[in-house]
Scaffold this active site. Structure first.
Site, PDB file in Angstrom:
ATOM      1  N   GLU A  77      -7.360 -44.484 -25.606  1.00 54.46           N
ATOM      2  CA  GLU A  77      -6.507 -43.302 -25.659  1.00 54.46           C
ATOM      3  C   GLU A  77      -5.045 -43.725 -25.684  1.00 54.46           C
ATOM      4  OE1 GLU A  77      -5.757 -39.162 -23.163  1.00 54.46           O
ATOM      5  OE2 GLU A  77      -7.696 -40.163 -23.111  1.00 54.46           O
ATOM      6  N   ARG A  78      -4.302 -43.153 -26.611  1.00 53.72           N
ATOM      7  CA  ARG A  78      -2.903 -43.521 -26.848  1.00 53.72           C
ATOM      8  C   ARG A  78      -2.783 -44.982 -27.284  1.00 53.72           C
ATOM      9  NH1 ARG A  78      -3.463 -38.822 -25.862  1.00 53.72           N
ATOM     10  NH2 ARG A  78      -2.038 -37.477 -24.718  1.00 53.72           N
ATOM     11  N   GLU A 203      -4.987 -31.604 -16.812  1.00 53.97           N
ATOM     12  CA  GLU A 203      -5.487 -31.669 -18.184  1.00 53.97           C
ATOM     13  C   GLU A 203      -7.016 -31.611 -18.242  1.00 53.97           C
ATOM     14  OE1 GLU A 203      -1.851 -34.007 -20.365  1.00 53.97           O
ATOM     15  OE2 GLU A 203      -3.497 -35.226 -19.612  1.00 53.97           O
ATOM     16  N   ARG A 236      -2.951 -40.121  -8.978  1.00 54.05           N
ATOM     17  CA  ARG A 236      -1.879 -39.813  -9.916  1.00 54.05           C
ATOM     18  C   ARG A 236      -1.247 -38.450  -9.618  1.00 54.05           C
ATOM     19  NH1 ARG A 236      -2.773 -39.539 -15.299  1.00 54.05           N
ATOM     20  NH2 ARG A 236      -1.130 -40.929 -16.005  1.00 54.05           N
ATOM     21  N   ARG A 253       7.059 -27.025 -16.096  1.00 57.58           N
ATOM     22  CA  ARG A 253       6.257 -28.247 -16.112  1.00 57.58           C
ATOM     23  C   ARG A 253       7.021 -29.438 -15.539  1.00 57.58           C
ATOM     24  NH1 ARG A 253       3.128 -31.209 -21.208  1.00 57.58           N
ATOM     25  NH2 ARG A 253       2.940 -33.227 -20.197  1.00 57.58           N
ATOM     26  N   LYS A 277       4.696 -40.859 -12.628  1.00 59.84           N
ATOM     27  CA  LYS A 277       5.357 -41.222 -13.876  1.00 59.84           C
ATOM     28  C   LYS A 277       6.874 -41.258 -13.654  1.00 59.84           C
ATOM     29  CE  LYS A 277       1.825 -39.546 -17.067  1.00 59.84           C
ATOM     30  NZ  LYS A 277       1.545 -38.883 -18.347  1.00 59.84           N
ATOM     31  N   ASP A 282       6.552 -36.493 -19.415  1.00 59.79           N
ATOM     32  CA  ASP A 282       5.373 -37.244 -19.828  1.00 59.79           C
ATOM     33  C   ASP A 282       5.761 -38.357 -20.788  1.00 59.79           C
ATOM     34  OD1 ASP A 282       2.816 -38.106 -20.339  1.00 59.79           O
ATOM     35  OD2 ASP A 282       2.258 -36.401 -21.573  1.00 59.79           O
ATOM     36  N   GLU A 304       4.954 -45.406 -12.364  1.00 61.08           N
ATOM     37  CA  GLU A 304       4.111 -45.582 -13.545  1.00 61.08           C
ATOM     38  C   GLU A 304       4.961 -45.579 -14.809  1.00 61.08           C
ATOM     39  OE1 GLU A 304       0.650 -43.118 -15.946  1.00 61.08           O
ATOM     40  OE2 GLU A 304       0.658 -43.034 -13.756  1.00 61.08           O
ATOM     41  N   GLU A 310       3.842 -44.381 -27.273  1.00 64.04           N
ATOM     42  CA  GLU A 310       3.309 -43.099 -27.712  1.00 64.04           C
ATOM     43  C   GLU A 310       4.354 -42.262 -28.440  1.00 64.04           C
ATOM     44  OE1 GLU A 310       1.085 -39.185 -25.764  1.00 64.04           O
ATOM     45  OE2 GLU A 310       1.621 -40.895 -24.520  1.00 64.04           O
TER      46      GLU A 310
END
Length: 357
Positions: A77-78, A203, A236, A253, A277, A282, A304, A310
């Protein structure tokens, strides 16, 4: 000496020879890699004594690899640079020689922990925790000589999906018992196993909100299960309403992680590390520092960073992110004092850096 289990080392010349001294094998390994980096300079010039020690005890890579190729996200993923070096055709590769070369590469840069599967834990990947554990042990054996501990991303709903229980409520005694038994089996198979990485209530991933519990409830239940083995839980903080309509201004958000986690400061167990993060959104091309990092002084927080490009070229462009991280994050995050640990037992480590790839 700063570092996990004394990873620092000393290099000096004595009677024309280069000497490396360290308190543990991992420190010696890092010391010899330092000599290799110096090359001829290690044997020439004035005699000096160099002391080196890592600034953060945990330097960890989170891989977003899927055992089985996902119909939307693919195998990584990514990931924009090919398939997984761990998995192929729905199983762990028989030939792990590339993993061994990779482990040596990571050790040369000081990485000491690796999570080997995607934080979005799909059906096949969830079984690494149970019937796939022998293969995880094979991967751990390849990383072990290079001073690297293996971690697994796990699904919060595992007691239901893997254990056949009717609930995954973190305050349910049966759920807690299932996780304790699971942790015992994991460490029996892999004695130096590092711990679990959890993405919950984000998510579409299951989490404690489904049972009216908060993230401290969920993380602490897992922390209790792994504590007898000195395991860690990386929980996380990437939690937000992914179904939010962008026109809805009643929720923000960019504030989501702060709103969910700042009120819980001081409630997390000592072997829980809240993984944040670096920016509040994001991994956008440019972000300010996440307020969660400073808002939780009584919680062990991990920073993180996303190595995968990305939003900066999908690894088709030459983009070096280290300069950006330095510009934004060049300040002292501080450290939380470690708890006392039994003789010969490694204590959980404080603040750390994690890189997702």
């Amino acid at each position: 000496v700063v570092g996990e289990a004394g990873e620092g080392f000393r290099v000096f010349r004595e009677d024309g020879a280069v000497v490396v001294e360290a308190r543990c094998d991992r420190g010696m390994l890092y010391g010899f890699f330092h000599v290799v980096r110096l090359g001829e300079a290690a044997f020439t010039g004035p005699d000096v004594v160099e002391h080196h020690a890592p600034a953060t005890p945990l330097r960890m890579l989170d891989h977003w690899d899927n055992v089985a190729v996902h119909e939307v996200m693919g195998q990584v993923e990514r990931g924009y640079s090919g398939g997984s070096i761990f998995y192929d055709d729905g199983r762990v590769r028989a030939d792990l020689s590339r993993v061994e070369a990779y482990a040596r590469l990571l050790a040369s840069t000081g990485i000491n922990r690796v999570a080997i599967n995607n934080v979005n834990v799909h059906t096949r990947e969830a079984r690494l925790l149970t019937d796939g554990l022998a293969d995880v042990a094979r991967i751990a054996a390849v990383f072990r000589p290079w001073g690297i501990r293996v971690h697994l991303s796990v699904s919060f709903a595992a007691p239901t999906t893997l254990g056949g229980l009717g609930t995954s409520d973190p305050l349910d005694p049966g759920v807690a018992a299932w996780w304790r038994n699971t942790a015992d089996r994991v460490w029996a198979e892999i004695p130096d196993f590092g711990g679990f990485v959890v993405k919950a209530d984000s998510e579409g991933q299951p989490g404690p909100f489904a049972y009216g519990r908060d993230h401290a409830d969920g993380a602490n239940m897992l922390a209790e299960a792994v504590a007898p083995h000195w395991g860690l839980v990386h929980w996380r903080a990437f939690v937000y309403d992914h179904r939010q309509d962008w026109r809805d201004r009643s929720t923000d958000r960019a504030r989501a992680a702060h709103d969910n986690f700042a009120p819980l400061d001081g409630r997390f167990a000592r072997n829980v590390i809240v993984q944040v993060k670096y920016g509040p959104m994001d991994f956008q091309v440019r972000e300010p520092v996440s307020p969660v990092i400073a808002a939780m002084p009584d919680t062990r927080v991990a920073l993180e960073l996303q190595v995968t490009q990305e939003y900066t070229g999908h690894q088709k462009h030459a983009v070096y992110l280290g300069r950006q991280w330095s510009e934004i994050l060049n300040f002292d995050f501080g450290q939380v004092p470690l708890p006392a640990s039994p003789a010969g037992s490694p204590a959980p480590s404080p603040a750390c850096l994690l890189y997702t790839s």
